[in-house]
Design a protein around this motif. Structure first.
Motif, PDB file in Angstrom:
ATOM      1  N   UNK A  24      30.289  14.234  18.927  1.00 16.50           N
ATOM      2  CA  UNK A  24      29.655  13.287  18.008  1.00 16.50           C
ATOM      3  C   UNK A  24      28.247  13.716  17.588  1.00 16.50           C
ATOM      4  N   UNK A  25      27.617  14.616  18.363  1.00 16.91           N
ATOM      5  CA  UNK A  25      26.275  15.081  18.001  1.00 16.91           C
ATOM      6  C   UNK A  25      26.307  16.414  17.255  1.00 16.91           C
ATOM      7  N   UNK A  26      27.494  16.858  16.856  1.00 10.46           N
ATOM      8  CA  UNK A  26      27.635  18.143  16.178  1.00 10.46           C
ATOM      9  C   UNK A  26      26.897  18.146  14.837  1.00 10.46           C
ATOM     10  N   UNK A  27      26.248  19.263  14.544  1.00 12.99           N
ATOM     11  CA  UNK A  27      25.567  19.447  13.261  1.00 12.99           C
ATOM     12  C   UNK A  27      26.378  20.312  12.318  1.00 12.99           C
ATOM     13  N   UNK A  28      27.498  20.864  12.824  1.00 20.40           N
ATOM     14  CA  UNK A  28      28.308  21.745  12.003  1.00 20.40           C
ATOM     15  C   UNK A  28      29.723  21.812  12.563  1.00 20.40           C
ATOM     16  N   UNK A  29      30.629  22.296  11.725  1.00 25.46           N
ATOM     17  CA  UNK A  29      32.020  22.460  12.146  1.00 25.46           C
ATOM     18  C   UNK A  29      32.679  23.510  11.263  1.00 25.46           C
ATOM     19  N   UNK A  30      33.587  24.277  11.849  1.00 24.87           N
ATOM     20  CA  UNK A  30      34.383  25.252  11.114  1.00 24.87           C
ATOM     21  C   UNK A  30      35.838  24.868  11.270  1.00 24.87           C
ATOM     22  N   UNK A  31      36.535  24.773  10.152  1.00 23.59           N
ATOM     23  CA  UNK A  31      37.956  24.478  10.153  1.00 23.59           C
ATOM     24  C   UNK A  31      38.608  25.397   9.133  1.00 23.59           C
ATOM     25  N   UNK A  32      39.419  26.322   9.584  1.00 21.98           N
ATOM     26  CA  UNK A  32      40.028  27.277   8.672  1.00 21.98           C
ATOM     27  C   UNK A  32      38.956  28.063   7.933  1.00 21.98           C
ATOM     28  N   UNK A  33      39.087  28.149   6.620  1.00 23.12           N
ATOM     29  CA  UNK A  33      38.123  28.877   5.796  1.00 23.12           C
ATOM     30  C   UNK A  33      36.949  28.014   5.346  1.00 23.12           C
ATOM     31  N   UNK A  34      36.798  26.852   5.927  1.00 22.90           N
ATOM     32  CA  UNK A  34      35.734  25.928   5.533  1.00 22.90           C
ATOM     33  C   UNK A  34      34.715  25.746   6.651  1.00 22.90           C
ATOM     34  N   UNK A  35      33.447  25.729   6.255  1.00 23.15           N
ATOM     35  CA  UNK A  35      32.355  25.438   7.175  1.00 23.15           C
ATOM     36  C   UNK A  35      31.645  24.206   6.639  1.00 23.15           C
ATOM     37  N   UNK A  36      31.439  23.230   7.511  1.00 24.07           N
ATOM     38  CA  UNK A  36      30.743  21.997   7.150  1.00 24.07           C
ATOM     39  C   UNK A  36      29.430  21.935   7.908  1.00 24.07           C
ATOM     40  N   UNK A  37      28.346  21.652   7.191  1.00 20.84           N
ATOM     41  CA  UNK A  37      27.013  21.569   7.777  1.00 20.84           C
ATOM     42  C   UNK A  37      26.428  20.206   7.438  1.00 20.84           C
ATOM     43  N   UNK A  38      25.909  19.512   8.424  1.00 20.21           N
ATOM     44  CA  UNK A  38      25.235  18.243   8.194  1.00 20.21           C
ATOM     45  C   UNK A  38      23.824  18.524   7.678  1.00 20.21           C
ATOM     46  N   UNK A  39      23.468  17.908   6.575  1.00 18.38           N
ATOM     47  CA  UNK A  39      22.136  18.092   5.970  1.00 18.38           C
ATOM     48  C   UNK A  39      21.130  17.233   6.719  1.00 18.38           C
ATOM     49  N   UNK A  40      20.883  17.569   7.959  1.00 13.86           N
ATOM     50  CA  UNK A  40      19.924  16.849   8.801  1.00 13.86           C
ATOM     51  C   UNK A  40      19.226  17.880   9.668  1.00 13.86           C
TER      52      UNK A  40
END
Length: 136
Positions: free
Chosen positions: A44-60
């Motif tokens: 729940x405190x993650x600032x980022x995640x990678x799933x397949x060819x996608x990377x998600x970054x929290x803008x915080x």
């Protein structure tokens, strides 16, 4: 910075030789981030995640946190592309920690800036031999 991380991480992990680059999404809405994190079964405190060819970054957080997050996840992406789900978690996280840090440090140096971290000590009782670690 994501372009730099994509190229640099290949020198640590290997190049998957794909012509398609990953997608990097910067998420600014906390509710959307919560749905991404919950859907990916992440901390729940993650600032980022990678799933397949996608990377998600929290803008915080600050620039350093975002740079470290992108570089860390780029290593996960490269390992996933090369080996799929066959990388043990200790190796996946260890490589992402080491190569992600080195990549972020190189980016900051390229900008003429520094990047520092303080590592907590590890109690001697928690240190494993290489044989014990690989046996896990």
């Amino acid at each position: 910075m994501a372009e730099f991380a994509y190229v640099k991480t290949a020198s640590y992990v290997g190049d998957d030789l794909r012509r398609s680059k990953p997608h990097v999404f910067v998420v600014g809405d906390p509710a959307t981030w919560e749905r991404i994190v919950r859907g990916a079964d992440r901390r729940k405190d993650a600032l980022s995640a990678q799933t397949g060819d996608d990377i998600f970054i929290l803008a915080a957080g600050d620039d350093n946190q975002r740079i470290l997050a992108v570089c860390h996840e780029m290593v996960h992406l490269r390992l996933w592309r090369l080996y799929g789900g066959d990388v043990p978690i200790w190796l996946d996280e260890g490589m992402a920690g080491m190569a992600g840090w080195e990549t972020a440090w190189s980016w900051r140096r390229k900008e003429g800036k520094s990047l520092f971290r303080t590592r907590p000590g590890v109690p001697a009782a928690r240190i494993l031999s290489l044989d014990a670690l690989t046996a896990l």
